[in-house]
Motif scaffolding. Structure first.
Motif: not given
Length: 56
Positions: A11-17, A27-29, A20-22, A48-50
């Motif tokens: 899975s991928f996600f962003k570690e931020c609050d 950066p994505y993790t 609008k995270p997109t 997200q593609d990366d």
């Protein structure tokens, strides 16, 4: 919030609050299991593609 990749890929996600995270600059993790079954994380992906693994 994690978004699921193809079955078994992780899975991928962003570690931020951000609201609008997109569209935020963080950066994505990606979180996945390696060949030995250990959970791994890689970060620093701009989109997200990366972050999505390419089929081989």
């Amino acid at each position: 919030m994690a978004r699921q990749l193809a079955r078994g890929m992780g899975s991928f996600f962003k570690e931020c609050d951000c609201a609008k995270p997109t569209r935020c600059p963080h950066p994505y993790t990606i979180r996945f299991r390696d060949a030995l079954g250990k959970q791994r994380e890689e970060s620093g992906y701009d989109t997200q593609d990366d972050a999505s693994p390419s089929p081989t």
